[in-house]
Scaffold this active site. Structure first.
Site, PDB file in Angstrom:
ATOM      1  N   GLU A 293      15.132  -8.348 -11.874  1.00  0.00           N
ATOM      2  CA  GLU A 293      14.154  -8.863 -10.917  1.00  0.00           C
ATOM      3  C   GLU A 293      12.867  -9.238 -11.652  1.00  0.00           C
ATOM      4  O   GLU A 293      12.027  -8.375 -11.898  1.00  0.00           O
ATOM      5  CB  GLU A 293      13.832  -7.794  -9.873  1.00  0.00           C
ATOM      6  CG  GLU A 293      15.035  -7.336  -9.092  1.00  0.00           C
ATOM      7  CD  GLU A 293      14.634  -6.819  -7.712  1.00  0.00           C
ATOM      8  OE1 GLU A 293      15.038  -7.433  -6.727  1.00  0.00           O
ATOM      9  OE2 GLU A 293      13.888  -5.819  -7.640  1.00  0.00           O
TER      10      GLU A 293
ATOM     11  N   ASN B  62      17.035  -4.802   0.366  1.00  0.00           N
ATOM     12  CA  ASN B  62      15.999  -3.782   0.173  1.00  0.00           C
ATOM     13  C   ASN B  62      14.966  -4.015   1.271  1.00  0.00           C
ATOM     14  O   ASN B  62      14.207  -4.974   1.218  1.00  0.00           O
ATOM     15  CB  ASN B  62      15.397  -3.963  -1.230  1.00  0.00           C
ATOM     16  CG  ASN B  62      14.157  -3.113  -1.440  1.00  0.00           C
ATOM     17  OD1 ASN B  62      13.851  -2.231  -0.636  1.00  0.00           O
ATOM     18  ND2 ASN B  62      13.436  -3.376  -2.533  1.00  0.00           N
ATOM     19  N   TRP B  63      14.968  -3.123   2.265  1.00  0.00           N
ATOM     20  CA  TRP B  63      14.085  -3.326   3.420  1.00  0.00           C
ATOM     21  C   TRP B  63      12.678  -2.791   3.201  1.00  0.00           C
ATOM     22  O   TRP B  63      11.835  -2.842   4.107  1.00  0.00           O
ATOM     23  CB  TRP B  63      14.735  -2.726   4.685  1.00  0.00           C
ATOM     24  CG  TRP B  63      15.879  -3.559   5.167  1.00  0.00           C
ATOM     25  CD1 TRP B  63      16.200  -4.820   4.745  1.00  0.00           C
ATOM     26  CD2 TRP B  63      16.858  -3.215   6.163  1.00  0.00           C
ATOM     27  NE1 TRP B  63      17.318  -5.275   5.413  1.00  0.00           N
ATOM     28  CE2 TRP B  63      17.734  -4.318   6.288  1.00  0.00           C
ATOM     29  CE3 TRP B  63      17.072  -2.081   6.954  1.00  0.00           C
ATOM     30  CZ2 TRP B  63      18.808  -4.319   7.173  1.00  0.00           C
ATOM     31  CZ3 TRP B  63      18.138  -2.083   7.839  1.00  0.00           C
ATOM     32  CH2 TRP B  63      19.005  -3.202   7.946  1.00  0.00           C
ATOM     33  N   LYS B  64      12.428  -2.259   2.024  1.00  0.00           N
ATOM     34  CA  LYS B  64      11.066  -1.815   1.655  1.00  0.00           C
ATOM     35  C   LYS B  64      10.447  -0.995   2.785  1.00  0.00           C
ATOM     36  O   LYS B  64      11.144  -0.280   3.490  1.00  0.00           O
ATOM     37  CB  LYS B  64      10.213  -3.027   1.266  1.00  0.00           C
ATOM     38  CG  LYS B  64      10.913  -3.873   0.198  1.00  0.00           C
ATOM     39  CD  LYS B  64      10.044  -4.909  -0.461  1.00  0.00           C
ATOM     40  CE  LYS B  64      10.871  -5.655  -1.518  1.00  0.00           C
ATOM     41  NZ  LYS B  64      10.117  -6.604  -2.289  1.00  0.00           N
TER      42      LYS B  64
ATOM     43  N   GLY C  45      14.908  -8.848  -0.783  1.00  0.00           N
ATOM     44  CA  GLY C  45      13.864  -8.211   0.010  1.00  0.00           C
ATOM     45  C   GLY C  45      13.664  -8.963   1.313  1.00  0.00           C
ATOM     46  O   GLY C  45      14.430  -8.823   2.273  1.00  0.00           O
ATOM     47  N   GLY C  46      12.635  -9.813   1.349  1.00  0.00           N
ATOM     48  CA  GLY C  46      12.211 -10.509   2.562  1.00  0.00           C
ATOM     49  C   GLY C  46      13.334 -11.119   3.391  1.00  0.00           C
ATOM     50  O   GLY C  46      13.411 -10.903   4.610  1.00  0.00           O
TER      51      GLY C  46
ATOM     52  N   GLY D 264       8.910 -11.629  -3.839  1.00  0.00           N
ATOM     53  CA  GLY D 264       8.049 -11.835  -2.684  1.00  0.00           C
ATOM     54  C   GLY D 264       7.066 -12.980  -2.852  1.00  0.00           C
ATOM     55  O   GLY D 264       6.137 -13.136  -2.073  1.00  0.00           O
TER      56      GLY D 264
ATOM     57  N   HIS E 268      12.416   0.170  -9.037  1.00  0.00           N
ATOM     58  CA  HIS E 268      11.977  -1.111  -8.476  1.00  0.00           C
ATOM     59  C   HIS E 268      10.576  -1.429  -9.008  1.00  0.00           C
ATOM     60  O   HIS E 268       9.752  -0.530  -9.175  1.00  0.00           O
ATOM     61  CB  HIS E 268      11.977  -1.051  -6.940  1.00  0.00           C
ATOM     62  CG  HIS E 268      11.757  -2.387  -6.327  1.00  0.00           C
ATOM     63  ND1 HIS E 268      10.485  -2.916  -6.184  1.00  0.00           N
ATOM     64  CD2 HIS E 268      12.619  -3.328  -5.872  1.00  0.00           C
ATOM     65  CE1 HIS E 268      10.602  -4.130  -5.657  1.00  0.00           C
ATOM     66  NE2 HIS E 268      11.880  -4.399  -5.459  1.00  0.00           N
TER      67      HIS E 268
ATOM     68  N   SER F  94      12.975 -13.457  -4.371  1.00  0.00           N
ATOM     69  CA  SER F  94      12.962 -14.620  -3.485  1.00  0.00           C
ATOM     70  C   SER F  94      14.334 -15.262  -3.288  1.00  0.00           C
ATOM     71  O   SER F  94      14.451 -16.484  -3.195  1.00  0.00           O
ATOM     72  CB  SER F  94      11.937 -15.659  -3.968  1.00  0.00           C
ATOM     73  OG  SER F  94      10.639 -15.082  -3.990  1.00  0.00           O
TER      74      SER F  94
ATOM     75  N   GLU G 167       8.017  -2.525  -7.659  1.00  0.00           N
ATOM     76  CA  GLU G 167       6.901  -2.044  -6.820  1.00  0.00           C
ATOM     77  C   GLU G 167       6.639  -0.563  -7.080  1.00  0.00           C
ATOM     78  O   GLU G 167       5.496  -0.099  -7.018  1.00  0.00           O
ATOM     79  CB  GLU G 167       7.199  -2.322  -5.339  1.00  0.00           C
ATOM     80  CG  GLU G 167       6.986  -3.804  -5.023  1.00  0.00           C
ATOM     81  CD  GLU G 167       7.845  -4.344  -3.893  1.00  0.00           C
ATOM     82  OE1 GLU G 167       8.390  -3.554  -3.116  1.00  0.00           O
ATOM     83  OE2 GLU G 167       7.969  -5.583  -3.814  1.00  0.00           O
TER      84      GLU G 167
HETATM   85  P1  PGA Z   1      12.117 -10.549  -2.312  1.00  0.00           P
HETATM   86  O1  PGA Z   1      12.215  -9.044  -2.898  1.00  0.00           O
HETATM   87  O2  PGA Z   1      13.532 -10.968  -2.045  1.00  0.00           O
HETATM   88  O3  PGA Z   1      11.292 -10.426  -1.067  1.00  0.00           O
HETATM   89  O4  PGA Z   1      11.486 -11.377  -3.369  1.00  0.00           O
HETATM   90  C1  PGA Z   1      13.204  -8.712  -3.815  1.00  0.00           C
HETATM   91  C2  PGA Z   1      13.061  -7.267  -4.197  1.00  0.00           C
HETATM   92  O5  PGA Z   1      11.930  -6.774  -4.262  1.00  0.00           O
HETATM   93  O6  PGA Z   1      14.072  -6.570  -4.437  1.00  0.00           O
END
Ligand code: PGA
Length: 257
Positions: A169, A11-13, A236-237, A175, A97, A215, A99
Site C-alpha cells: 500500500e 478495511n472499514w477503518k 478502504g473507502g 485515501g 497498516h 484508492s 495509518e
Molecule cells: P483506500 O484505503 O482504499 O481508501 O485508499 C486503502 C487502505 O487504507 O487499506
C-alpha cells in the site's frame, strides 16, 4: 495471478457502528453469494466484530480485525489480543497498516511482534508495507520495502509464510484518489515476490498472495488484477458501500466477462 485465488479485503477503518457494519456485511453477502472463486474478507472496527460475525455466519466471507496487541492477556488497557480476536470469529488480522504506523507509532519492531502473535494463534496476518511519497520521490521505494519485509518478518518461520498475506500500500495512494498505475504496482509486487523467493523459496513465493491497496475502486480493479503479481486488493473507502465492494469482487471472478 493464475494459480492464486484472488482475495478482496475490505478495511472499514473507524467507520460504521455494529448495526451499520452488520447491515453492510449482510448486503455484501447476498451480492457476492454466487461468486466462489474469489476470497472476500471484511475487517470492521473491534466493537462491530461480533455483529458482523453473526451477519456472515455460514457464508464464504472471512472476518478480519484491523490491528492486534502481541500479548495474549494482561493489564494492557484498551488492547485486544489474537486469542480474543480468534474467539470473536476472526481468521485474518491486518498488521502494520500505514495509518497505524503514521498516527499510532507502529514500527517494524511492533509489527514483527504482532505478526508472530497472529501466527501463534493460527490466524492469517495481512502485513501492510509501502513507501511514502517523499520516499518514492527520493528513489527509496525498494529499500523501504526491503527493510519493512526484513524487520517485519524477522524470526518468522518461513514455512509459516505459506498462509501469510502481504499488502503493498503506497502511502501516497491511500485515501487520496491517486492510485498507483498497474505498472507501478506490478513493479513493487514483483520485487516483493522475488524477496520472498530468496528468503523462503520458490514454492512459497509462488503461493503467497500479495494484495495492492490504495484508492482501489470498481473502475480500476481489472487493470490491477491483470498484472502477474497482483493477487487481490485491500480496499478502504470503496469497500464501505456493499455495491461498490461487490463491484470490486466481481471482476476478479473468472465467471465475469
Ligand atoms: P483506500 O484505503 O482504499 O481508501 O485508499 C486503502 C487502505 O487504507 O487499506
Amino acid at each position: 495471478m493464475a494459480q492464486r485465488t484472488p482475495l478482496i479485503a475490505g478495511n472499514w477503518k473507524m467507520f460504521k457502528t455494529g448495526p451499520e457494519a452488520a447491515d453492510t456485511a449482510g448486503r455484501l453477502r447476498s451480492l457476492v453469494a454466487d461468486i466462489v472463486d474469489v476470497d472476500v474478507m471484511v475487517a470492521p472496527q473491534f466493537a462491530a466484530l461480533c455483529s458482523v460475525a453473526e451477519a456472515l455466519k455460514g457464508s464464504r466471507i472471512a472476518l478480519g480485525a484491523q490491528d492486534v496487541f502481541w500479548e495474549k492477556q494482561g493489564a494492557y488497557t484498551g488492547e485486544v489480543s489474537a486469542p480474543m480476536l480468534k474467539a470473536a470469529g476472526c481468521t485474518h488480522i491486518i498488521v502494520g497498516h500505514s495509518e497505524r504506523r503514521q498516527y499510532f507509532s507502529e514500527t517494524n519492531e511492533t509489527v514483527n511482534k504482532k505478526v508472530k502473535a497472529v501466527f501463534e494463534e493460527g490466524l492469517v496476518p495481512v502485513m501492510c508495507i509501502g513507501e511514502s511519497e517523499a520516499q518514492r520521490e527520493a528513489g527509496k521505494t525498494f529499500s523501504v520495502i526491503e527493510e519493512q519485509l526484513e524487520r517485519g518478518l524477522d524470526g518468522v518461520d518461513h514455512a509459516g509464510l505459506e498462509r501469510f498475506i502481504l499488502a503493498y500500500e503506497p502511502v501516497w495512494a491511500i485515501g487520496t484518489g491517486k492510485t498507483a498505475t498497474s505498472d507501478q504496482a506490478q513493479e513493487v509486487h514483483r520485487f516483493i515476490r522475488e524477496w520472498v523467493e530468496k528468503a523462503a523459496g520458490n514454492s512459497i513465493a509462488n503461493s503467497l498472495r500479495i494484495l495492492y491497496g490504495g484508492s482501489v475502486k470498481p473502475e480500476n480493479i481489472a487493470g490491477l488484477m491483470a498484472m502477474d503479481d497482483i493477487d487481490g486488493a485491500l480496499v478502504g473507502g470503496a469497500s464501505l458501500d456493499a455495491d461498490s465492494f461487490a463491484g470490486i469482487v466481481r471482476p476478479c471472478s473468472a465467471g465475469s466477462a
